[in-house]
Scaffold this active site. Structure first.
Site, PDB file in Angstrom:
ATOM      1  N   ARG A 100      35.798  15.434  -6.657  1.00 38.42           N
ATOM      2  CA  ARG A 100      37.286  14.511  -5.867  1.00 38.42           C
ATOM      3  C   ARG A 100      36.128  15.283  -4.758  1.00 38.42           C
ATOM      4  NH1 ARG A 100      39.591  15.061 -10.303  1.00 38.42           N
ATOM      5  NH2 ARG A 100      38.284  12.964 -10.337  1.00 38.42           N
ATOM      6  N   GLU A 103      34.046  11.695  -5.562  1.00 32.09           N
ATOM      7  CA  GLU A 103      33.960  10.745  -5.634  1.00 32.09           C
ATOM      8  C   GLU A 103      34.606  10.394  -4.327  1.00 32.09           C
ATOM      9  OE1 GLU A 103      38.018   9.376  -8.560  1.00 32.09           O
ATOM     10  OE2 GLU A 103      38.985  11.304  -7.569  1.00 32.09           O
ATOM     11  N   SER A 126      22.680  13.682  10.241  1.00 29.66           N
ATOM     12  CA  SER A 126      21.805  15.033   9.319  1.00 29.66           C
ATOM     13  C   SER A 126      23.023  15.632   9.375  1.00 29.66           C
ATOM     14  CB  SER A 126      21.543  15.748  10.925  1.00 29.66           C
ATOM     15  OG  SER A 126      21.080  17.123  10.635  1.00 29.66           O
TER      16      SER A 126
END
EC number: 4.2.1.104
Length: 160
Positions: A100, A103, A126
């Site tokens: 997830r 995703e 960063s």
């Protein structure tokens, strides 16, 4: 409360310190939040040490050895090198929660990039000068929400 544990057969790329630390964590029944409070680190940074993705300072090693009752020499030996970051998760990840997160970057990565570039200019956020935290919110209907904050120093690309 359920505690995070480690099945080493599912994570063959983790360093030996991971098994040592997780075994002691399970025996003591400590959460990452409790361990983090004891060693003076953020709980995500603490978990990253357990997964071999962050470097433990000499003070971290001393505090972990004391809290988890692991011989300090063992932890010094296992945690003395530099982390080999990025090898612990196959890509794309198969574990549902980690997928997830992957995703989210797939779906919103370019949107994040566009908004960040508009706010900061051409550059990157960063992951070295970086901090993160996880919080739990409960709304008025009793639904739990995960809040993940990512805070990274902005690094503009240099012109050459």
């Amino acid at each position: 409360m359920s505690l995070a544990t480690l099945d080493t057969s599912q994570h063959p790329n983790l360093p030996s310190a991971s098994a040592t630390l997780f075994k002691a964590k399970a025996a003591k029944k400590f959460s990452f939040e409790q361990i983090a409070q004891h060693i003076g680190r953020n709980e995500v940074a603490t978990a990253a040490i357990f997964y071999g993705q962050a470097k433990a300072s000499p003070e971290d090693i001393t505090n972990l050895a004391s809290l988890l009752e692991i011989p300090q020499e063992v932890l010094e030996d296992q945690l003395s090198g530099f982390p080999d970051r990025g090898k612990s998760v196959e890509m794309p990840p198969k574990e549902p929660l980690i997928y997830r997160l992957y995703e989210i970057v797939q779906n919103y990565g370019y949107a994040y990039k566009a908004v960040l570039n508009e706010k900061f200019g051409d550059g990157i956020m960063s992951a070295i000068s970086f901090s993160t935290k996880v919080e739990k919110e409960t709304d008025a209907d009793g639904n739990n929400w995960a809040v993940i904050t990512l805070r990274g120093k902005w690094l503009p690309f240099s012109r050459f």
